[in-house]
Every structure is written in C-alpha cells, then in structure tokens.
Design a protein around this motif. Sequence first.
Motif: not given
Length: 164
Positions: A48-50, A58-69, A71-82
């Motif tokens: 999952x980290x990989x 794959x993103x400009x400046x290697x950055x993305x909003x957490x909410x979009x990230x 959604x793209x990896x199909x996990x909850x926002x709280x799981x992503x935050x962890x």
Amino acid sequence: MTKTTSPDTVRWLTSDQQHAWRNYLEASQLLMAQLDKELRETHQLAIGEYELLVRLSEQPEHSMRMARLAAEVAISRSRLTHIVSRMESRGLLARSTTCGDGRGVLCTMTDAGYRLLEDAAPSHVTSVREHFIDRTDDAHLDACGEAMEGIVTHLRHVRRIDRE
C-alpha cells in the motif's frame, strides 16, 4: 447501495461462475500477500505504501490532495492518514495545507520517498511479472484487464453515489 434480497429472488452463481469467483478471490489475496512480503523483505515497504509512492510520482511536483489520493487508491481517508503519518515519520512523504482554500491537505513525496521508489520499482516489477504477467498469455491478460477495468468503473461509480 446494499439491498436485502430473499433467497428465492437471488440470481445464484453457476458452478463455473462460483469457480471463477473463488479463484479470483484466492489469487488476488495470495498475489497481494506475496507482493507485500517481497517489498517488505527487500525494501521495508508495504504494498500500500508502494502504491502511494507510485501515484504521487505520476503527479506534477509529486503532490496530490489527500482526499483525491484516498479516492484513487480506494481506501478511507482515515486509513490514508494513518499510512501517510507512518511514511511521513520515515521521511518519505510530507503534508502541507493547500494554497488555494487552506482547507485541503496536500501530500507530497519527498526526495527520500522518490529514491526509495526508484530502488524498489525494479524488484517489484520483476515480482509482478513473475507472479502475475508471466502466468498467462496475452489474450487472457487482455481479457483480464478489460474485465477489471469494467469492474473498477462500476465500483467507482457506486462509491460516488454512496458518498452523495
């Protein structure tokens, strides 16, 4: 969109469909466990980290909003935050507020995260090839890709509806 269905109205799986479904479940679980094991052993990196590092690379400046990230990896926002917190403590990712509205949080891959991705990618791709790509012919692989694309499209649509 969960529905309660009575047993007499269910479209039960045929024997072939049940066989395909169970093979899919077992294969996907075994494959992800093997890829995760190999990444952890060689690079101290969970699958999952990989995937987060790949998406950010794959993103400009290697950055993305957490909410979009999330959604793209199909996990909850709280799981992503962890996960991001754990990776941030290792110096692989950094978080900041977005410039535009100040409400969103931007996740950025650090130089150390990019170096780890560059180091892990060759062995990971070799594992994907060994355990997935080389186990089938091109026609079956194309069919699998098309089938999974249809399922991803459907489930992303369902998830959008559920969030509204």
